[in-house]
Write an enzyme that holds these catalytic residues in place. Structure first.
Site, PDB file in Angstrom:
ATOM      1  N   PHE A 111      -1.221   1.894  -5.278  1.00 18.45           N
ATOM      2  CA  PHE A 111      -1.989   1.085  -6.229  1.00 18.45           C
ATOM      3  C   PHE A 111      -1.637   1.392  -7.673  1.00 18.45           C
ATOM      4  CE2 PHE A 111      -4.560   4.888  -6.445  1.00 18.45           C
ATOM      5  CZ  PHE A 111      -5.238   4.835  -7.650  1.00 18.45           C
ATOM      6  N   LYS A 112      -1.069   2.551  -7.936  1.00 19.77           N
ATOM      7  CA  LYS A 112      -0.735   2.902  -9.315  1.00 19.77           C
ATOM      8  C   LYS A 112       0.287   1.925  -9.920  1.00 19.77           C
ATOM      9  CE  LYS A 112      -3.194   6.660  -8.703  1.00 19.77           C
ATOM     10  NZ  LYS A 112      -2.785   8.030  -8.835  1.00 19.77           N
TER      11      LYS A 112
END
Length: 466
Positions: A111-112
């Site tokens: 998700f980063k």
């Protein structure tokens, strides 16, 4: 839009300055001076929008005065054009009430990427035409490092020094960082360290007048406001597809450093009808203790198969405490200085009561994590990673009736193949685009986890500020 520090005495900045700065000079974290709000009609119009158009609508108030909507759309189109799924962050239904929001379709499978692909482009835009050279210093429990390195490798005007705890990230996470051989990328493995130790060193560097004064330091950790801003978008994108704004939605978030769940808090402050934000922790449960008992006391980090949650000091929790405590920078600074000295803190009544209606916390142990992985695999055909499993276990324990509950799926299961295989008997394969990861050359430095060793290494390689 203007930005203020949670500790009250740092200069007020605009969006460009706050993006390039990271940590505030008084040791606090930057926040918008006030929360922008979106009307019910504005939220309803997002239903048919692409991810890029949704991002422009959500982020435009935060960049006002620095970027136009056309500028923002151009940057988002480039950032999310590298994702392998056309929806960028697709929803997957598990049963009648439970959904997964897949946040791992970016280039490093976590998700980063949603935030850091954009942050890399913002750095490049804001540095263009200047003689400023950024020294980006970051700490990672695995995913931030690889996502930041992918986003910034080879970019002009930026050097990256990424600290990770040696032996406490997965092999895939480590190799995604250490096999990027661009000359502006420097990986540092800290011996005998936890993520908290890495994070403490990064904060110490920002707070050292001698060291910080020699370089133009910036951050890619979620202490950087621009990272959190970008993560707010997918809460809106998911909720409108499940009936918002007419229908409230709940989210369950695997939580370590509190950045991802704080983005959900921001979405709620902006007007998105989020009924509950489930703060799902593993056995490193400082946030569960803080939210359920008011006890924010640092313990010893216990290594688990969910390393991004093996944290006992959650940086972004300060932002929540500031907002819930009436935005009193002086009071919050005193509270945080007390915690930094004693490693223990009691939340005030205002802080506990202010978050109670929205935030619900849970602590998931290793057995319940494994059971959630097996349930997802056997019951729905979905293979999930340990972090996602912790949030799913908490979501399934929540008693919210027939309300849709979205579990944030924060990493591709192949990043944690050993843990997935132990729980499900299946070993997920790496996607073809990184299938040769274990054949690539690695490069990193192993250093003792001391301020002197790390700053000495960086000082020898970083470009001094102009």
């Amino acid at each position: 839009m203007r930005y203020i520090s949670t500790r009250g005495t740092a200069p007020i900045l605009d969006f460009q300055a706050v993006t390039l700065t990271g940590l505030a000079s008084d040791g606090g974290l930057y926040m918008p001076e006030s929360w922008p709000t979106l009307s019910t009609e504005q939220i309803a119009k997002m239903r048919g929008m692409s991810y890029v158009d949704t991002a422009v609508e959500v982020m435009a108030p935060f960049v006002e005065g620095t970027l136009t909507r056309d500028d923002l759309r151009t940057l988002c189109t480039e950032a999310y054009g590298r994702f392998s799924h056309a929806a960028v962050t697709p929803l997957v239904q598990l049963d009648g009430t439970h959904w997964l929001l897949e946040l791992f379709h970016g280039p490093t499978l976590a998700f980063k990427d949603v935030a850091l692909q954009l942050l890399g482009l913002l750095f490049e835009r804001f540095l263009s035409g200047t003689n400023k050279h950024l020294t980006v210093v970051g700490a990672t429990s695995g995913d931030t490092g690889s996502a930041a390195i992918d986003a910034l490798a080879g970019r002009a005007g930026v050097d990256v020094f990424m600290l990770h705890p040696k032996g406490r990230v997965s092999d895939v996470q480590r190799r995604q960082m250490t096999t990027v051989l661009a000359p502006n990328i420097h990986n540092i493995a800290l011996e005998g360290a936890s993520f908290d130790d890495c994070q403490a060193l990064v904060k110490a560097m920002f707070n050292s007048r001698d060291f910080a004064g020699r370089f133009a330091l910036s951050a890619v950790n979620s202490i950087n406001w621009a990272r959190l801003m970008a993560q707010v978008v997918y809460y809106f994108y998911a909720a409108v597809r499940l009936g918002a704004p007419e229908r409230p939605v709940a989210f369950s978030v695997p939580t370590g450093n509190f950045g991802d769940v704080f983005a959900g808090y921001v979405a709620a402050k902006m007007g998105l009808p989020i009924a509950k934000l489930i703060v799902a922790t593993n056995v490193n449960d400082i946030l569960h203790r803080a939210l359920s008992q008011g006890d924010y006391s640092q313990g010893t980090v216990i290594p688990t198969p969910a390393p991004s949650m093996d944290i006992q000091v959650s940086s972004n929790f300060e932002r929540l405490l500031f907002d819930l405590g009436g935005r009193d920078g002086n009071a919050l600074a005193a509270q945080m200085h007390g915690f930094e000295a004693s490693k223990a803190m009691r939340l005030t009544n205002a802080q506990r009561d202010g978050g109670a209606s929205l935030l619900h916390s849970d602590r998931i142990d290793l057995d319940d994590m494994a059971l959630a992985m097996r349930w997802a695999c056997d019951g729905t055909g979905q293979v999930i990673d340990p972090h996602t499993a912790i949030a799913l276990a908490a979501a399934r324990r929540a008693e919210l009736g027939d309300m849709p509950i979205v579990t944030l799926a924060t990493a591709h299961p192949a990043k944690f193949g050993d843990a997935v295989e132990r729980a499900t008997g299946m070993r997920p394969a790496l996607p073809a685009r990184i299938g040769d990861l274990f054949d690539r050359e690695e490069r990193y430095a192993s250093l003792p986890g001391t301020f002197e060793a790390v700053t000495g290494y960086i000082a020898e390689r970083a470009v001094p500020s102009a």
